[in-house]
Structure formats: structure tokens, C-alpha cells
Design an enzyme around this catalytic site. Structure first.
Site, short mmCIF file in Angstrom:
data_model
loop_
_atom_site.label_atom_id
_atom_site.label_comp_id
_atom_site.label_asym_id
_atom_site.label_seq_id
_atom_site.Cartn_x
_atom_site.Cartn_y
_atom_site.Cartn_z
N ASP A 132 44.80 31.09 42.82
CA ASP A 132 44.41 32.25 43.61
C ASP A 132 45.48 33.30 43.40
OD1 ASP A 132 42.17 33.09 45.37
OD2 ASP A 132 43.84 33.74 46.61
N SER A 133 45.05 34.49 43.11
CA SER A 133 46.00 35.51 42.70
C SER A 133 45.50 36.88 43.11
CB SER A 133 46.21 35.43 41.18
OG SER A 133 44.98 35.20 40.53
N GLN B 211 37.16 33.83 33.53
CA GLN B 211 37.42 33.54 32.11
C GLN B 211 38.83 33.93 31.71
OE1 GLN B 211 35.31 31.80 30.44
NE2 GLN B 211 36.40 31.86 28.49
P1 ITT Z 1 38.29 32.20 40.77
O1 ITT Z 1 38.38 32.32 42.27
O2 ITT Z 1 37.04 31.53 40.29
O3 ITT Z 1 39.53 31.61 40.16
P2 ITT Z 1 38.44 35.10 40.86
O4 ITT Z 1 38.40 36.15 39.79
O5 ITT Z 1 37.50 35.28 42.03
O6 ITT Z 1 38.21 33.70 40.14
P3 ITT Z 1 40.66 35.32 42.73
O7 ITT Z 1 39.80 35.05 43.92
O8 ITT Z 1 41.99 34.63 42.66
O9 ITT Z 1 39.93 34.95 41.37
O10 ITT Z 1 40.87 36.88 42.63
C1 ITT Z 1 41.94 37.40 41.90
C2 ITT Z 1 41.62 38.82 41.48
O11 ITT Z 1 42.82 39.40 40.95
C3 ITT Z 1 40.58 38.88 40.38
O12 ITT Z 1 39.84 40.06 40.52
C4 ITT Z 1 41.41 38.92 39.10
O13 ITT Z 1 40.74 39.61 38.07
C5 ITT Z 1 42.67 39.65 39.55
N1 ITT Z 1 43.81 39.07 38.85
C6 ITT Z 1 44.34 37.82 39.03
N2 ITT Z 1 45.31 37.59 38.15
C7 ITT Z 1 45.41 38.68 37.38
C8 ITT Z 1 46.20 39.03 36.28
O14 ITT Z 1 47.09 38.20 35.76
N3 ITT Z 1 46.02 40.24 35.73
C9 ITT Z 1 45.12 41.09 36.22
N4 ITT Z 1 44.32 40.84 37.25
C10 ITT Z 1 44.45 39.64 37.83
#
Ligand code: ITT
Length: 202
Positions: A74-75, A13
């Protein structure tokens, strides 16, 4: 030609809210954004060992299921003294309950074990956006944000690791910034800027 619709291939979200807001702020509000959840799509397994690989898995899955253009993100947070961990495992460190206090604790504990000062430990966020266009072509956009970790966590804004990350040039954590302020420093803001520039060439 710009697409009419893009499906955001994420179930996070926090990412959705940021990406939707960035599209509008970039003057791309005429492109309709849909959420993967609206199509009742499950999340594919993220089996790659790179941000780019996992972003592609997510974007391809949604593009193939819907036949529409799809954008995946992906982050993660990479801590230098932990050899880049949690990195692509950033979501896993918070566990199935998405308990980020647990993830903060794990980071702090591992830094202490390595005799590294937890406050001020250098780290960076990485964000890779994978876009599959309507013709099935793949486009990759990357952004990073350098900064340092600060404990205890501060601020109620944002999501995930935001309360412990202070970008270089700032005293406040991402958790203490508005979404717009975070965007100017954030890895997602930078990757998105490249994506928006690409869309505007179409
Ligand atoms: P989707 O794969 O469905 O997009 P996810 O939360 O599993 O959702 P990821 O596999 O990319 O996404 O995991 C990235 C993690 O890093 C996830 O726990 C995020 O909350 C965190 N994260 C990513 N971008 C962030 C940001 O801008 N600020 C803080 N935390 C972040």
C-alpha cells in the site's frame, strides 16, 4: 526456510513489474512469484485510514483465500502543503479510470487555492509492504522517498504519480528514470530492501 511461492496481492501492473524485478535483482529469483489476478481474486475494499492498515487488509485477504504466503503493497503520495493528501487516497484521486492527469490537476488546483507555489512543493512517497508468511505471521516493511513536485508532468516511465515527482538529489522525475534508477530512491525500493534482508535471514 524461505517460501517456494509468494503471491503478490496487488492488481496494479506498475507495482507488479517493479516488485518482480526487485526480487530478481536481490538474488531471490528462485522464489516463484504469482499474481493475485492469476487466482481470479478480486481486490478487497481498502477501509483502513493508514498505509499499514490497508496493506494488511490486502495481504490477509490473499493469504486467507489461497493458503499461501502473500505480499501486499500500500503506497501513495503525501503532499506537505495539503496535510499529506492524497496519501492513502492516492488511487482514488485518479478515479475509476485511473486518470492521473486528473489527479495531477487536483493537486495543482488545491496548492494554488492554498497560495502555495506548485513547482517545488515538497512531498514524499510512502510504501508499506505487508507480508503474511506460510504460518500466518505478519511482517511489515516501510519505505519513504522525499522530494518535490514539478509541473508539467515529465517522462513516460513508471506509473501513477511518477511524472510529477522529483526525488531529493535529482533533477529528473521518476517518470524520466529507468526502473533501476527509480528503485534506488523510491519508497518501494527502500521497503523492498528491508523485505529482501528479512527473506535472506530465513
Ligand atoms: P493495489 O491496491 O491492487 O496494490 P492500487 O493502485 O489501488 O493497487 P494503492 O491502493 O496502494 O494501490 O494506491 C496507491 C496509489 O499511489 C496508486 O494510484 C498508485 O498508482 C500510486 N503509486 C504508488 N506507488 C507509486 C510509485 O512508486 N510511483 C507513482 N505512483 C505510485
Amino acid at each position: 526456510m524461505q517460501p517456494d511461492h509468494i503471491i503478490l496481492a496487488t492488481h496494479n501492473q506498475g507495482k507488479l513489474v517493479e516488485l518482480q524485478s526487485m526480487m530478481c535483482a536481490a538474488g531471490l529469483g528462485h522464489i516463484t512469484l504469482k499474481n493475485a489476478a492469476d487466482y481470479n481474486l478480486s481486490a478487497p475494499e481498502e477501509t483502513a485510514d493508514s498505509f499499514e492498515g490497508n496493506a494488511l487488509i490486502k495481504a490477509r485477504f490473499v493469504a486467507e483465500q489461497t493458503g499461501r504466503a502473500a505480499l501486499a503493497d500500500d503506497s501513495g503520495l503525501c503532499v506537505d502543503a495539503l496535510n499529506g493528501d492524497p496519501g492513502v487516497y492516492s488511487a482514488d484521486w485518479a478515479g475509476p479510470a485511473k486518470d492521473f492527469d486528473q489527479a495531477f490537476h487536483m493537486i495543482k488546483e488545491r496548492l494554488e487555492k492554498n497560495n502555495v507555489e506548485t513547482d517545488g512543493a515538497t512531498a514524499h512517497f510512502v510504501c508499506v509492504l505487508a507480508y503474511i508468511d506460510e504460518a500466518g505471521n505478519t511482517h511489515i516493511f516501510k519505505g519513504t522517498s522525499d522530494g518535490a513536485l514539478h509541473f508539467p508532468p515529465r517522462g513516460q516511465n513508471g506509473f501513477g504519480y511518477d511524472p510529477i515527482f522529483v526525488p531529493h538529489g535529482e533533477l529528473r522525475s521518476f517518470g524520466e528514470m529507468s526502473m533501476e534508477e527509480k528503485e534506488t530512491y523510491s519508497a518501494r525500493g527502500r521497503a523492498f530492501a528491508a523485505f529482501a534482508s528479512y527473506l535472506k535471514t530465513l
